[in-house]
Design a protein around this motif. Structure first.
Motif, PDB file in Angstrom:
ATOM      1  N   UNK A  13       0.861  -1.176   0.000  1.00  0.00           N
ATOM      2  CA  UNK A  13       0.000   0.000   0.000  1.00  0.00           C
ATOM      3  C   UNK A  13       0.900   1.230   0.000  1.00  0.00           C
ATOM      4  N   UNK A  14       0.739   2.076  -0.966  1.00  0.00           N
ATOM      5  CA  UNK A  14       1.664   3.207  -1.103  1.00  0.00           C
ATOM      6  C   UNK A  14       1.217   4.443  -0.352  1.00  0.00           C
ATOM      7  N   UNK A  15       0.124   4.345   0.400  1.00  0.00           N
ATOM      8  CA  UNK A  15      -0.264   5.465   1.241  1.00  0.00           C
ATOM      9  C   UNK A  15      -1.050   4.952   2.432  1.00  0.00           C
ATOM     10  N   UNK A  16      -1.133   5.781   3.469  1.00  0.00           N
ATOM     11  CA  UNK A  16      -1.867   5.434   4.676  1.00  0.00           C
ATOM     12  C   UNK A  16      -3.352   5.701   4.467  1.00  0.00           C
ATOM     13  N   UNK A  17      -4.173   4.697   4.717  1.00  0.00           N
ATOM     14  CA  UNK A  17      -5.635   4.804   4.630  1.00  0.00           C
ATOM     15  C   UNK A  17      -6.085   5.323   3.268  1.00  0.00           C
ATOM     16  N   UNK A  18      -5.422   4.864   2.219  1.00  0.00           N
ATOM     17  CA  UNK A  18      -5.805   5.166   0.834  1.00  0.00           C
ATOM     18  C   UNK A  18      -5.697   6.652   0.489  1.00  0.00           C
ATOM     19  N   UNK A  19      -4.938   7.412   1.250  1.00  0.00           N
ATOM     20  CA  UNK A  19      -4.805   8.841   0.975  1.00  0.00           C
ATOM     21  C   UNK A  19      -3.943   9.070  -0.259  1.00  0.00           C
ATOM     22  N   UNK A  20      -3.999  10.280  -0.801  1.00  0.00           N
ATOM     23  CA  UNK A  20      -3.213  10.660  -1.971  1.00  0.00           C
ATOM     24  C   UNK A  20      -1.762  10.902  -1.564  1.00  0.00           C
ATOM     25  N   UNK A  21      -0.820  10.383  -2.329  1.00  0.00           N
ATOM     26  CA  UNK A  21       0.600  10.618  -2.044  1.00  0.00           C
ATOM     27  C   UNK A  21       0.990  12.003  -2.549  1.00  0.00           C
ATOM     28  N   UNK A  22       1.582  12.810  -1.663  1.00  0.00           N
ATOM     29  CA  UNK A  22       2.072  14.130  -2.053  1.00  0.00           C
ATOM     30  C   UNK A  22       3.354  14.424  -1.287  1.00  0.00           C
ATOM     31  N   UNK A  23       4.469  14.382  -1.971  1.00  0.00           N
ATOM     32  CA  UNK A  23       5.745  14.637  -1.322  1.00  0.00           C
ATOM     33  C   UNK A  23       6.258  16.055  -1.560  1.00  0.00           C
ATOM     34  N   UNK A  24       5.537  16.840  -2.349  1.00  0.00           N
ATOM     35  CA  UNK A  24       5.890  18.250  -2.525  1.00  0.00           C
ATOM     36  C   UNK A  24       5.205  19.051  -1.431  1.00  0.00           C
ATOM     37  N   UNK A  25       5.925  19.324  -0.371  1.00  0.00           N
ATOM     38  CA  UNK A  25       5.329  20.002   0.785  1.00  0.00           C
ATOM     39  C   UNK A  25       5.180  21.500   0.565  1.00  0.00           C
ATOM     40  N   UNK A  26       5.766  22.022  -0.506  1.00  0.00           N
ATOM     41  CA  UNK A  26       5.617  23.447  -0.809  1.00  0.00           C
ATOM     42  C   UNK A  26       4.235  23.770  -1.367  1.00  0.00           C
ATOM     43  N   UNK A  27       3.568  22.784  -1.931  1.00  0.00           N
ATOM     44  CA  UNK A  27       2.250  23.030  -2.537  1.00  0.00           C
ATOM     45  C   UNK A  27       1.156  22.251  -1.810  1.00  0.00           C
ATOM     46  N   UNK A  28       1.392  21.940  -0.558  1.00  0.00           N
ATOM     47  CA  UNK A  28       0.472  21.099   0.201  1.00  0.00           C
ATOM     48  C   UNK A  28      -0.875  21.781   0.387  1.00  0.00           C
ATOM     49  N   UNK A  29      -1.939  21.087   0.026  1.00  0.00           N
ATOM     50  CA  UNK A  29      -3.305  21.566   0.240  1.00  0.00           C
ATOM     51  C   UNK A  29      -4.094  20.389   0.797  1.00  0.00           C
ATOM     52  N   UNK A  30      -4.119  20.282   2.114  1.00  0.00           N
ATOM     53  CA  UNK A  30      -4.712  19.102   2.740  1.00  0.00           C
ATOM     54  C   UNK A  30      -5.248  19.460   4.117  1.00  0.00           C
ATOM     55  N   UNK A  31      -6.147  18.615   4.598  1.00  0.00           N
ATOM     56  CA  UNK A  31      -6.660  18.741   5.959  1.00  0.00           C
ATOM     57  C   UNK A  31      -5.900  17.828   6.918  1.00  0.00           C
ATOM     58  N   UNK A  32      -5.487  16.676   6.397  1.00  0.00           N
ATOM     59  CA  UNK A  32      -4.786  15.665   7.186  1.00  0.00           C
ATOM     60  C   UNK A  32      -3.548  15.253   6.409  1.00  0.00           C
ATOM     61  N   UNK A  33      -2.412  15.177   7.099  1.00  0.00           N
ATOM     62  CA  UNK A  33      -1.167  14.791   6.429  1.00  0.00           C
ATOM     63  C   UNK A  33      -0.485  13.688   7.230  1.00  0.00           C
ATOM     64  N   UNK A  34      -0.442  12.491   6.644  1.00  0.00           N
ATOM     65  CA  UNK A  34       0.327  11.400   7.237  1.00  0.00           C
ATOM     66  C   UNK A  34       1.794  11.590   6.864  1.00  0.00           C
ATOM     67  N   UNK A  35       2.673  11.282   7.814  1.00  0.00           N
ATOM     68  CA  UNK A  35       4.108  11.464   7.580  1.00  0.00           C
ATOM     69  C   UNK A  35       4.872  10.353   8.283  1.00  0.00           C
ATOM     70  N   UNK A  36       5.725   9.655   7.554  1.00  0.00           N
ATOM     71  CA  UNK A  36       6.612   8.676   8.156  1.00  0.00           C
ATOM     72  C   UNK A  36       7.926   9.331   8.550  1.00  0.00           C
ATOM     73  N   UNK A  37       8.364   9.058   9.779  1.00  0.00           N
ATOM     74  CA  UNK A  37       9.688   9.519  10.227  1.00  0.00           C
ATOM     75  C   UNK A  37      10.430   8.283  10.702  1.00  0.00           C
ATOM     76  N   UNK A  38      11.164   7.631   9.809  1.00  0.00           N
ATOM     77  CA  UNK A  38      11.712   6.309  10.132  1.00  0.00           C
ATOM     78  C   UNK A  38      12.853   6.310  11.142  1.00  0.00           C
ATOM     79  N   UNK A  39      13.652   7.381  11.176  1.00  0.00           N
ATOM     80  CA  UNK A  39      14.921   7.319  11.901  1.00  0.00           C
ATOM     81  C   UNK A  39      14.938   8.218  13.124  1.00  0.00           C
ATOM     82  N   UNK A  40      15.478   7.685  14.210  1.00  0.00           N
ATOM     83  CA  UNK A  40      15.758   8.472  15.397  1.00  0.00           C
ATOM     84  C   UNK A  40      17.257   8.645  15.547  1.00  0.00           C
ATOM     85  N   UNK A  41      17.681   8.980  16.751  1.00  0.00           N
ATOM     86  CA  UNK A  41      19.111   9.158  17.029  1.00  0.00           C
ATOM     87  C   UNK A  41      19.611   7.949  17.807  1.00  0.00           C
ATOM     88  N   UNK A  42      20.461   7.166  17.179  1.00  0.00           N
ATOM     89  CA  UNK A  42      20.906   5.900  17.753  1.00  0.00           C
ATOM     90  C   UNK A  42      21.872   6.124  18.913  1.00  0.00           C
TER      91      UNK A  42
END
Length: 329
Positions: A13-42
């Motif tokens: 599944x290429x998006x969370x809960x069937x949402x539209x994929x948008x990686x251009x955050x400069x043109x974001x027009x959304x009410x809800x934005x899912x975001x993965x943050x995979x890495x912390x500080x080891x």
């Protein structure tokens, strides 16, 4: 054009809960934005490739178990997910890192959340380990005062481990130092983590509201909700090990007696009714330890309950009305 902060979700599944994929955050027009943050500080070199970095993909891949289809009636929320309203949900993909710069992921995470907030969208974040909320909460420095709600088995109040101050044992300590974070509620605390007596004393000195799992089970979630100030702006950080392992078994440090699914649902709906939930993360999912995708499905269901409650509370109605009033292109 600013630098690219995220990359598109991976296979399955290429998006969370069937949402539209948008990686251009400069043109974001959304009410809800899912975001993965995979890495912390080891803390050690062995932790750089932590299995929890695969959690955003694992949670997305459980989408069809969390929500069969968007037109199906959901008894947890009393109808379809978006209740027939023109809610715009997007998946911004995963925050990128830089092998040559171990701190780049943290800066990119903060910048990505700032873009989402500037666009007026609600950030819903999938970690990664529990260091993730540190850069996320930094992005809220103009959004305060924030009441921080933590679901966790562990206190997470260490100042540093191996000289690392923004690792998975420190998010609440770092949050307590942010001027825009005010009251803190730590719910589900139990067993042992990295906290020593001095960390517990530091949390008490700050005035953190520490609610053990046993107090929660004895008094009930509504009693805990009643202690949280009404009309606040709430950020919720959910460590998967704060939830009982019968619900979320896929964690590195399972602890018996945790928050139940029904208690989590009550908390999510209750916070939406009390004030404004301004963001949420779910962290510390370890996909290799999951059982029948239960942990990933539960994460999806927690997002469903928050979104469903927020939609019905009218969180997005003003934005929907403004879009509807725009002249046709």
């Amino acid at each position: 054009m600013t630098r690219k902060l995220t990359s598109a979700p991976k296979h399955g599944h290429t998006s969370m809960l069937y949402s539209t994929v948008q990686t251009d955050l400069d043109t974001l027009d959304a009410d809800i934005a899912f975001l993965g943050i995979p890495y912390g500080s080891a803390y050690t070199m062995d932790e750089v490739t932590n299995d929890q970095s695969r959690a955003p993909t694992a949670v997305r891949q459980a989408t069809d178990r969390a929500v069969r289809l968007l037109d199906r009636y959901d008894f947890d929320i009393g109808g379809t997910l978006y209740d027939g309203r023109d809610v715009r949900a997007v998946d911004c993909g995963d925050v990128t890192g830089d092998p040559a710069d171990p701190k780049a992921h943290s800066r990119n995470a903060e910048a990505a959340v700032r873009r989402i907030l500037a666009a007026g969208a609600l950030p819903l974040i999938i970690g990664g380990d529990h260091g993730i909320p540190i850069p996320v909460l930094r992005a809220y420095d103009d959004q305060g005062p924030i009441t921080l709600i933590q679901i966790d088995a562990h206190l997470d109040w260490r100042d540093q481990i191996n000289g690392v101050h923004d690792g998975l044992s420190s998010p609440i300590r770092r949050a307590s130092e942010m001027p825009h974070v005010k009251e803190i509620f730590q719910i589900g605390i139990r067993a042992q983590g990295t906290a020593r007596p001095e960390e517990y004393e530091a949390a008490q000195a700050y005035g953190s509201n520490i609610v053990t799992a046993y107090e929660l089970h004895e008094k009930g979630m509504q009693a805990i909700l009643d202690r949280i100030p009404d009309g606040g702006r709430y950020y919720l950080t959910v460590d998967a090990d704060g939830v009982d392992p019968s619900v979320m078994p896929g964690v590195a440090g399972p602890a018996f007696g945790g928050v139940t699914y029904c208690q989590m649902r009550e908390l999510l709906h209750g916070l939406v009714r009390k004030g404004r939930v301004v963001g949420m993360d779910i962290v510390e999912i370890t996909p290799s330890k999951d059982v029948n995708q239960l942990t990933a499905i539960a994460a999806g269901r927690f997002f469903v309950n928050l979104v469903g409650a927020a939609v019905r509370a009218g969180y997005f109605d003003e934005r929907i009305s403004r879009r509807a009033a725009r002249p046709a292109a």
